[in-house]
Design a protein around this motif. Structure first.
Motif, PDB file in Angstrom:
ATOM      1  N   ARG A  68     -30.047 -18.647  18.898  1.00 12.05           N
ATOM      2  CA  ARG A  68     -28.969 -18.197  19.772  1.00 12.05           C
ATOM      3  C   ARG A  68     -28.683 -16.711  19.611  1.00 12.05           C
ATOM      4  O   ARG A  68     -28.438 -15.996  20.592  1.00 12.05           O
TER       5      ARG A  68
ATOM      6  N   GLU B 105     -26.302 -11.603  23.821  1.00 14.23           N
ATOM      7  CA  GLU B 105     -25.527 -12.502  22.972  1.00 14.23           C
ATOM      8  C   GLU B 105     -24.480 -11.752  22.148  1.00 14.23           C
ATOM      9  O   GLU B 105     -23.557 -12.358  21.595  1.00 14.23           O
TER      10      GLU B 105
ATOM     11  N   GLN C 161     -26.633 -18.983  29.397  1.00 13.78           N
ATOM     12  CA  GLN C 161     -25.602 -19.659  28.624  1.00 13.78           C
ATOM     13  C   GLN C 161     -24.234 -19.489  29.282  1.00 13.78           C
ATOM     14  O   GLN C 161     -24.010 -18.572  30.079  1.00 13.78           O
TER      15      GLN C 161
ATOM     16  N   THR D 281     -22.902 -22.942  23.253  1.00 11.54           N
ATOM     17  CA  THR D 281     -24.041 -23.817  22.959  1.00 11.54           C
ATOM     18  C   THR D 281     -24.516 -24.555  24.207  1.00 11.54           C
ATOM     19  O   THR D 281     -25.466 -25.331  24.144  1.00 11.54           O
TER      20      THR D 281
END
Length: 240
Positions: free
Chosen positions: A86, A92, A156, A162
């Motif tokens: 991730r 991110e 995402q 998640t």
């Protein structure tokens, strides 16, 4: 069946009638999170359309499967063991609205797609590295070459999330989730002659360019190049 040149002209006319949306202003670059990139190159949707138009004048070439023996070893169970890290997702670090993660190749997804990150009219190819993934109880990560490539990507729900809400995986498939965070039916870029006596044709996306929005934006723009025996296409998808 329409040939590649004729179909492109029809699609161009339909696009002109519908009115193509204006290109967005340049956005800030998504955090790289340790991603390896290729050399920066200029990008525009007009140039992508011209590229698709030029491709339509040349004979279609079937995609080549590289590293077939390696990919054949990634069966369904092994594929489930391969998990994208991730923290390696594009954006991110919180610099964009919807971080992107990249799907690995495998036995059932052998043909790679090229992925690019956009920033201020510049495109940089996202390069495959096995270090982006964990491989569970397998030793697969030790055998993958750096030119292996990706089978697709997903967006995402936000930094640290998640769950994902849009995915492009293999061939020309893509799908999105609804309000209950459940995926529905898969869609395709183009389907030619479905449910007819003649062979069906499903041209595939060969390259994607990803342009995330700022953290407070609701839009994520995806550009795509499509190719098949009878048609080529340039796509601009504003995902909300």
């Amino acid at each position: 069946m329409l040939n590649r040149r004729q179909f492109l002209l029809v699609m161009g006319a339909l696009g002109a009638l519908a009115g193509l949306p204006a290109l967005p202003q340049a956005r800030s670059r998504a955090g790289t999170s340790g991603i390896q990139f290729g050399t920066a190159k200029p990008f525009s949707f007009d140039a992508l359309k011209q590229r698709a138009k030029a491709m339509a004048t040349t004979p279609y070439e079937e995609p080549v499967v590289r590293h077939d023996a390696v990919l054949e070893s990634i069966d369904y169970d092994a594929f489930q063991e391969i998990v994208f890290k991730r923290e390696r997702g594009l954006g991110e670090d919180g610099s964009v609205n919807f971080p992107a993660q990249f799907f690995h190749l495998g036995r059932y997804f052998k043909i790679p797609v090229k992925l690019h990150a956009l920033d201020g009219g510049q495109s940089r190819e996202i390069l495959y590295r096995s270090e982006y993934y964990t491989f569970g109880g397998t030793s697969l990560g030790k055998i993958f070459p750096d030119d292996l490539g990706f089978s697709g990507f997903r967006l995402q729900d936000g930094p640290g999330a998640t769950t994902d809400w849009m995915a492009f995986l293999g061939a020309s498939y893509f799908r999105s989730s609804g309000e209950l965070n459940q995926y529905g039916l898969s869609a395709r870029g183009v389907a030619i002659d479905p449910a007819l006596p003649t062979p069906e044709e499903f041209p595939r996306f060969t390259e994607f360019w990803l342009e995330p929005g700022t953290p407070d934006s609701k839009e994520f723009v995806i550009y795509a190049l499509l190719d098949g025996p009878s048609v080529t296409g340039a796509f601009r998808m504003v995902c909300i």
